[in-house]
Design an enzyme around this catalytic site. Structure first.
Site, mmCIF file in Angstrom:
data_model
loop_
_atom_site.group_PDB
_atom_site.id
_atom_site.type_symbol
_atom_site.label_atom_id
_atom_site.label_comp_id
_atom_site.label_asym_id
_atom_site.label_seq_id
_atom_site.Cartn_x
_atom_site.Cartn_y
_atom_site.Cartn_z
ATOM 1 N N GLU A 1 55.219 28.712 -23.794
ATOM 2 C CA GLU A 1 54.879 28.363 -22.413
ATOM 3 C C GLU A 1 56.053 28.612 -21.472
ATOM 4 O O GLU A 1 55.852 29.034 -20.325
ATOM 5 C CB GLU A 1 54.428 26.905 -22.332
ATOM 6 C CG GLU A 1 53.274 26.537 -23.263
ATOM 7 C CD GLU A 1 52.101 27.508 -23.197
ATOM 8 O OE1 GLU A 1 51.785 28.017 -22.105
ATOM 9 O OE2 GLU A 1 51.495 27.795 -24.252
ATOM 10 N N GLY B 1 46.490 24.866 -27.313
ATOM 11 C CA GLY B 1 47.760 24.298 -27.728
ATOM 12 C C GLY B 1 48.550 23.825 -26.532
ATOM 13 O O GLY B 1 49.157 22.755 -26.542
#
Length: 860
Positions: free
Chosen positions: A299, A264
């Site tokens: 992230e 992803g």
């Protein structure tokens, strides 16, 4: 030498011998389409006179110099360079040609068919920086890095430092990046190409101005909704800096959407890469936007937890991924507009619970012997189970204490490495809690437990006892402490205007939050109350366990699922029913009926998609063979009806029409799909965008109602990377034995096919597996004959996916005389010396098959 693998013992020995200071990496990406030049100057200290090795994957090493002394290029063997007679202070220079990849590993190169522009991006986790420069490839040998990158004129280059103005010479541009902070090799990054995007900035909590950038390839620029991406990013910065109590630890923050990406996203320090499917070519659903926001925040969470402080060895991989998974949902729910993010988290937890019930389950803190172990542990346990357990930990130690301990942990180990014990020590100090037992049963033991109710009533149906029973599901697992809520629900006594109670809602009549531990936990506060119609353990979905509804509660929930107004409650019920179905405790068709009834009232799109996924698995894998065709036809009709009944222009309408296309099996159903595709029929408000049109076309191809000419016409209208991949999927979906044989051979043996194109072909290949399983039996023998070769010829990531996705799981129970479980067991018996990672995949496929067979027998 073991080549691409690295054992924990080797890594510990190398770390004992050396400490790394700095990498000076010079890359020239103007040398052609296959190779690029890589020159690494590496400075490090060592135990004088010792020997070690440096990692490099290269087909052509030009020179090696150690401390001014030429080393034979023959020292580079099996992807390692042998280093002998080290000095106390050392300088190693390696000049080599490295190779571009097309597998999403190392330095991936891609040419966009929309405009023939070339793009590169790096993906180094776990061990692939060595495909780009010479490295000590392990997380605890942190260093600073200086990158110098030469590219064709006009290219933009991104790395971990702020992108400088390029130096122009001989029609080429060279970027000289500033030195980075101390980071691990796997979070360094090089992204290069004619990327386009938007820049902005924000002010960090310490007053620094942090440059922001959002970038993509040129052909997607018109679809790049950078404002929305930056808005989520700003909210994440504010939330994390406030809760960690530590300013953003790097100098800038670029987010780059790249093609043919395996994951992803990746948390390269200050330089995040995302799969560019997160750039929406058509109107995204709320769920699409929430998932992307979650990935952005995942992230960003890593910048502190993973990048600033990094695990010492990969056995603490979960510390990175579970933590980012937990924090991203925490931030979504409390710091953004996605306030029901913990409902959406149920789809992630579903992944973790499936993995945790495999025979290959492992502790959250996994035993990682080598890099091969790491690769297969990027799974639902490492991500979703770990995040669920962290929710429990926050409840156990207290929110304020949790973040206070976290602040100390991040502060003490900044730009360094740490272990689980380091984190737990700070949490114990902040909370006063002894976490030894908690850590042992939750983090260091594998498996899952089952929670059910013990209900006793008197003659007036008042509860004389309510208790929660805990039992081990995984053999040998301990009973665990849980913080959860138990609640009772009953139908309201109110009536609608017609005097009927058919639409009266289900209302909560009691709610008790408590600690559950041991075999039995009494809920004494409700004794004497009327027995409610529905008793729900884990109300609010805080606990991580298999939940069993008692018979009376399950019967009530089945009849009244549409009257449960709260999405989280509905999906706790559905999760319990689905778990029972998977365990062969509830007939698959009963679950399908319950799930189909719930779809029209589901207003959380993550849960709508999860329920549709469960329906798909139930009807394709768990329904009794004699009834599968009828069940498939029923599901196809119901989904088409629900799509037509959904609100005009709603997310539900779009998701349901795509599901209806995937489940269309009868001529009438496929005809309805084709009528939508051609425009002969319309559905008010339905946006027939490019992705929906491909779904409608592939449904027709699968059923033999569309031709190559139709595929070519659609591909011409969508002449993009995605369009070509969907065309490859459509062509592989043609129900022709010769087509299937060609696709099988390409997927299993052609190493040159790019990763995303291969997975599109895999999807098309299995298009008829649930309606005509007998046509695939010819491939079973070749699968077992080929997987050793696949494992040896492909890179790890590609081999893992091929072996997993091409296992003929869909045939289990639906082809007479084929015992796939026995075939898998026999293959493992005959191949005792193959990689443990390969054996693990086959064991898991066998377990999936055995679960399917049990569920099919229970579907009566």
């Amino acid at each position: 030498m073991p080549g691409l693998n690295l054992t924990r013992d080797e890594a510990a020995e190398r770390a004992r011998i050396i400490s790394v200071h700095h990498y000076d990496v010079e890359l020239d990406l103007t040398c052609g389409d296959t190779d690029f030049r890589s020159r690494t100057t590496l400075t490090f200290d060592a135990t004088e006179g010792a020997s070690t090795f440096v990692d490099l994957v290269s087909n052509n090493v030009h020179s090696i110099t150690l401390n001014g002394r030429d080393v034979s290029v023959g020292a580079h063997q099996d992807n390692r360079i042998d280093l002998q007679e080290l000095a106390q202070s050392n300088t190693l220079i390696v000049d080599a040609d490295c190779q571009y990849m097309h597998t999403g590993e190392g330095l991936h190169r891609f040419v966009d068919p929309a405009d023939n522009k070339a793009y590169c991006y790096s993906q180094f986790e776990v061990p692939d920086a060595r495909r780009v420069f010479a490295t000590f490839e392990q997380p605890d040998l942190k260093a600073t890095f200086t990158f110098t990158v030469t590219v064709p004129q006009g290219w933009k280059v991104f790395s971990n430092s702020v992108t400088p103005s390029p130096e122009e010479r001989d029609g080429k541009w060279t970027y000289h990046f500033e030195e980075t902070q101390r980071i691990s090799t796997y979070i360094t990054a090089i992204i290069a190409g004619p990327y386009e995007g938007v820049t902005d900035s924000l002010t960090s909590s310490d007053g620094r101005e942090i440059p922001l950038g959002v970038w993509c390839r040129a052909s997607l620029r018109e679809f790049l909704d950078a404002d929305r991406v930056i808005d989520v990013t700003r909210k994440g910065f504010a939330f994390y800096e406030a809760n960690y109590g530590i300013p953003y630890p790097f100098t800038k923050y670029d987010q780059i959407f790249v093609p043919e990406y395996n994951a992803g996203a990746m948390e390269n320090a200050g330089c995040i890469t995302f799969r560019d499917q997160y750039i929406f070519r058509a109107r995204p659903t709320h769920d699409d936007l929430e998932k992307r926001a979650n990935t952005i925040l995942h992230e960003l969470a890593h910048m502190w937890f993973g990048d600033l402080v990094t695990m010492k060895w990969w056995n603490d991989l979960w510390l990175n991924e579970s933590f980012a998974e937990f924090m991203s949902h925490y931030c979504l729910a409390e710091g953004t507009e996605y306030t029901d993010a913990w409902t959406g988290f149920m789809s992630r937890k579903d992944w973790g619970m499936r993995q945790d019930q495999m025979p290959t389950t492992h502790p959250i803190k996994a035993e990682i012997r080598d890099l091969a172990d790491v690769e297969v542990n990027f799974d639902g346990i490492t991500y979703a189970k770990g995040a669920s357990v962290l929710r429990q930990l926050v409840s156990y130690v207290g929110r304020d204490e949790f973040f206070a301990g976290l602040h100390e942990y991040l502060t003490k180990h900044s730009y360094d490495n740490a272990t689980l014990d380091d984190l737990l020590g700070e949490l114990e100090a902040a909370s006063g809690r002894d976490l030894d037992h908690w850590s042992r049963v939750w983090l260091e033991e594998a498996g899952i437990t089952t929670l059910s109710t013990v209900v006793e009533t008197d003659d007036e149906d008042r509860m004389t006892r309510l208790a929660i029973r805990q039992e081990p599901f995984t053999p040998g697992s301990s009973l665990r402490p849980h913080r959860l809520a138990v609640a009772g629900y009953s139908r309201s006594a109110a009536q609608d205007d017609s005097g009927s109670n058919r639409t009266t809602p289900v209302e909560q009549v009691f709610h008790e939050e408590l600690d559950v531990d041991g075999e039995l936990t009494e809920v004494s506060s409700v004794v004497g109350q009327p027995r409610p119609d529905l008793i729900v353990i884990n109300d609010g979905d805080l606990a991580y366990a298999k939940i069993r509804l008692d018979d009376r509660s399950l019967a009530f929930a089945t009849e009244n699922i549409t009257r449960c107004a709260d999405s989280l409650l509905r999906n706790v019920i559905l999760a319990s029913a689905w778990d029972m179905t998977r365990d062969a405790k509830m007939p698959a068709r009963a679950f399908i009926d319950l799930a189909l009834a719930a779809l029209p009232v589901e207003d959380n799109m993550s849960m709508l998609r999860l329920t549709l996924a469960h329906i798909a698995t139930a009807v394709s894998s768990y329904v009794a063979p004699a009834d599968r065709a009828d069940a498939q036809a029923m599901v196809g009709s119901r989904l088409l009806l629900q799509a037509r009944s959904a609100a005009s222009g709603s997310d539900q309408q779009q998701i349901l029409i795509q599901a209806a296309a995937r489940h269309a099996v009868t001529d009438d159903q496929v005809g309805a799909v084709k009528a939508l595709y051609t425009g002969e029929q319309t559905l008010s408000g339905l946006d027939l965008d490019v992705d929906v049109m491909w779904d409608l076309l592939i449904a027709q191809v699968r059923a033999g109602h569309a031709s190559e000419a139709d595929i070519a016409e659609r591909e011409q209208a969508d002449d993009t990377m995605t369009g070509r991949q969907r065309a490859a999927q459509a062509r592989a979906a043609v129900a022709d034995p010769q087509v299937k044989a060609r696709v099988w051979d390409e997927v299993m043996h052609n190493v040159s096919i790019a990763n995303d194109t291969r997975w599109a072909m895999v999807s098309g290949f299995w298009a008829q597996a649930h309606t005509a399983p007998d046509t695939y039996t010819a491939f079973v023998d070749d699968y077992f004959a080929s997987i050793e070769k696949v494992w040896s010829e492909f890179t790890f990531h590609m081999a893992e996916d091929i072996v997993t996705l091409m296992f003929p799981t869909a045939l289990a129970g639906y082809v007479d005389g084929l015992d796939l479980a026995e075939r898998g067991r026999q293959w493992m018996n005959d191949h005792p010396d193959v990689s443990a990672a390969l054996t693990r995949i086959i064991r898991e496929r066998v377990a999936v098959v055995e679960r399917m067979m049990a569920a099919q027998k229970a579907d009566i």
